[in-house]
Design a protein around this motif. Structure first.
Motif, short mmCIF file in Angstrom:
data_model
loop_
_atom_site.label_atom_id
_atom_site.label_comp_id
_atom_site.label_asym_id
_atom_site.label_seq_id
_atom_site.Cartn_x
_atom_site.Cartn_y
_atom_site.Cartn_z
N GLU A 73 -7.03 -11.78 -5.38
CA GLU A 73 -6.58 -11.40 -4.03
C GLU A 73 -5.26 -10.64 -4.08
O GLU A 73 -5.09 -9.66 -3.36
CB GLU A 73 -6.45 -12.64 -3.15
CG GLU A 73 -7.77 -13.26 -2.76
CD GLU A 73 -7.60 -14.45 -1.84
OE1 GLU A 73 -6.46 -14.75 -1.41
OE2 GLU A 73 -8.61 -15.10 -1.55
N THR A 74 -4.33 -11.09 -4.91
CA THR A 74 -3.06 -10.39 -5.04
C THR A 74 -3.28 -9.01 -5.64
O THR A 74 -2.71 -8.02 -5.17
CB THR A 74 -2.05 -11.20 -5.88
OG1 THR A 74 -1.86 -12.47 -5.27
CG2 THR A 74 -0.72 -10.49 -6.00
N VAL A 75 -4.11 -8.92 -6.67
CA VAL A 75 -4.39 -7.63 -7.30
C VAL A 75 -5.03 -6.68 -6.30
O VAL A 75 -4.64 -5.51 -6.21
CB VAL A 75 -5.27 -7.81 -8.56
CG1 VAL A 75 -5.78 -6.47 -9.08
CG2 VAL A 75 -4.50 -8.55 -9.64
N GLU A 76 -5.99 -7.16 -5.52
CA GLU A 76 -6.64 -6.28 -4.53
C GLU A 76 -5.63 -5.81 -3.48
O GLU A 76 -5.67 -4.65 -3.06
CB GLU A 76 -7.82 -7.00 -3.88
CG GLU A 76 -9.00 -7.12 -4.82
CD GLU A 76 -10.18 -7.88 -4.22
OE1 GLU A 76 -9.98 -8.63 -3.23
OE2 GLU A 76 -11.29 -7.74 -4.75
N PHE A 77 -4.74 -6.68 -3.04
CA PHE A 77 -3.71 -6.27 -2.08
C PHE A 77 -2.82 -5.20 -2.70
O PHE A 77 -2.53 -4.18 -2.08
CB PHE A 77 -2.88 -7.46 -1.61
CG PHE A 77 -1.77 -7.06 -0.68
CD1 PHE A 77 -2.05 -6.64 0.61
CD2 PHE A 77 -0.46 -7.02 -1.12
CE1 PHE A 77 -1.04 -6.23 1.47
CE2 PHE A 77 0.56 -6.61 -0.28
CZ PHE A 77 0.27 -6.21 1.02
N VAL A 78 -2.37 -5.43 -3.93
CA VAL A 78 -1.50 -4.46 -4.60
C VAL A 78 -2.22 -3.12 -4.77
O VAL A 78 -1.61 -2.06 -4.58
CB VAL A 78 -1.00 -5.03 -5.95
CG1 VAL A 78 -0.29 -3.96 -6.77
CG2 VAL A 78 -0.08 -6.22 -5.71
N LEU A 79 -3.49 -3.16 -5.09
CA LEU A 79 -4.26 -1.92 -5.23
C LEU A 79 -4.33 -1.13 -3.93
O LEU A 79 -4.47 0.09 -3.95
CB LEU A 79 -5.68 -2.22 -5.73
CG LEU A 79 -5.82 -2.58 -7.20
CD1 LEU A 79 -7.23 -3.07 -7.50
CD2 LEU A 79 -5.46 -1.39 -8.09
N SER A 80 -4.23 -1.82 -2.81
CA SER A 80 -4.32 -1.14 -1.50
C SER A 80 -3.01 -0.46 -1.10
O SER A 80 -2.98 0.26 -0.11
CB SER A 80 -4.71 -2.16 -0.42
OG SER A 80 -3.63 -3.01 -0.11
N LEU A 81 -1.94 -0.68 -1.85
CA LEU A 81 -0.63 -0.17 -1.47
C LEU A 81 -0.37 1.24 -2.00
O LEU A 81 -0.77 1.57 -3.12
CB LEU A 81 0.47 -1.09 -2.02
CG LEU A 81 0.43 -2.53 -1.54
CD1 LEU A 81 1.45 -3.37 -2.29
CD2 LEU A 81 0.67 -2.60 -0.04
N ASP A 82 0.31 2.03 -1.21
CA ASP A 82 0.79 3.34 -1.67
C ASP A 82 1.99 3.10 -2.57
O ASP A 82 2.77 2.19 -2.35
CB ASP A 82 1.21 4.22 -0.49
CG ASP A 82 0.03 4.70 0.33
OD1 ASP A 82 -1.08 4.80 -0.23
OD2 ASP A 82 0.23 4.96 1.53
N GLY A 83 2.15 3.92 -3.58
CA GLY A 83 3.33 3.83 -4.43
C GLY A 83 3.12 3.03 -5.71
O GLY A 83 4.00 2.99 -6.55
N VAL A 84 1.96 2.40 -5.86
CA VAL A 84 1.68 1.64 -7.08
C VAL A 84 0.89 2.54 -8.01
O VAL A 84 -0.19 3.02 -7.66
CB VAL A 84 0.88 0.35 -6.79
CG1 VAL A 84 0.54 -0.37 -8.07
CG2 VAL A 84 1.65 -0.56 -5.85
N ASP A 85 1.43 2.78 -9.19
CA ASP A 85 0.76 3.61 -10.18
C ASP A 85 -0.23 2.73 -10.95
O ASP A 85 0.17 1.95 -11.81
CB ASP A 85 1.77 4.24 -11.13
CG ASP A 85 1.15 5.18 -12.15
OD1 ASP A 85 -0.10 5.31 -12.18
OD2 ASP A 85 1.92 5.79 -12.92
N VAL A 86 -1.51 2.84 -10.64
CA VAL A 86 -2.52 1.97 -11.25
C VAL A 86 -2.76 2.30 -12.72
O VAL A 86 -3.29 1.47 -13.45
CB VAL A 86 -3.85 2.01 -10.46
CG1 VAL A 86 -3.68 1.46 -9.06
CG2 VAL A 86 -4.44 3.41 -10.43
N ASN A 87 -2.36 3.48 -13.15
CA ASN A 87 -2.54 3.85 -14.55
C ASN A 87 -1.24 3.81 -15.35
O ASN A 87 -1.18 4.30 -16.47
CB ASN A 87 -3.15 5.25 -14.64
CG ASN A 87 -4.59 5.25 -14.17
OD1 ASN A 87 -5.37 4.40 -14.55
ND2 ASN A 87 -4.92 6.18 -13.29
#
Length: 186
Positions: free
Chosen positions: A141-155
């Motif tokens: 759940e925390t990971v999915e929330f973080v993935l939904s945020l602008d500004g987080v570089d997933v790579n």
């Protein structure tokens, strides 16, 4: 020494001490037993999403970190409402309050901090961003929330060359790693 010179020295000393990290005598936030952490790194550039509060209190920053680590949502709200804590303050290895909450699986605290201006693009001294830290303990759940945020570089790669998917896989969170890979992470 004259009275004027002594007053000038005391004023200069007080102003210098106010700039040092650590507890202050005039804090609205009670001290805890963990007020001994570092509050930043002199080599890291300041990249705050929100300005430092005008009446910043290093003790409030320390208590905010503790409350985030413990997942105490009401305490986090109370501290932020005082206006004395910096939502992007750093402790230890450069961890911010939102990173501490993500690492400890406190999604509700992460959401509150983001709504109050936490900068999710910051990284720790080890190069870990909030997504790396959310993957450590495998809280989907925390990971999915973080993935939904602008500004987080997933790579983003940390100093060890690992992406968040690598961290999840290395911690045995295969489904989380698969989720990240399905979202286009490397």
């Amino acid at each position: 020494m004259t009275t004027f010179t002594m007053k000038a020295i005391l004023k200069a000393r007080t102003e210098t001490e106010a700039l040092r990290p650590g507890p202050t005598q005039m804090s609205d936030v009670p001290a805890t037993s963990r007020d001994t952490g570092k509050s930043g790194s002199p080599t890291r550039p300041e990249t705050r999403a929100t300005p430092t509060p005008a009446r910043r209190d290093a003790r409030a920053d320390a208590v905010l970190h503790d409350a985030c680590r413990e997942g105490n949502l009401e305490e986090v709200k109370r501290i932020l409402d005082t206006g004395r804590a910096d939502v992007n303050s750093r402790r230890g290895v450069g961890m911010t309050p939102v990173m501490a909450a993500a690492l400890r699986r406190h999604r509700d605290v992460v959401e509150l901090l983001v709504s109050r201006g936490a900068d999710v693009s910051l990284v720790t001294d080890d190069g870990n961003n909030i997504l790396h830290l959310a993957c450590v303990r495998g809280d989907r759940e925390t990971v999915e929330f973080v993935l939904s945020l602008d500004g987080v570089d997933v790579n983003a790669r940390n100093n060890a060359g690992q992406t968040a998917a690598d961290v999840a896989r290395g911690r045995g969170h295969r489904q989380l790693s698969d989720l990240l890979l399905s979202r286009g992470t490397q």
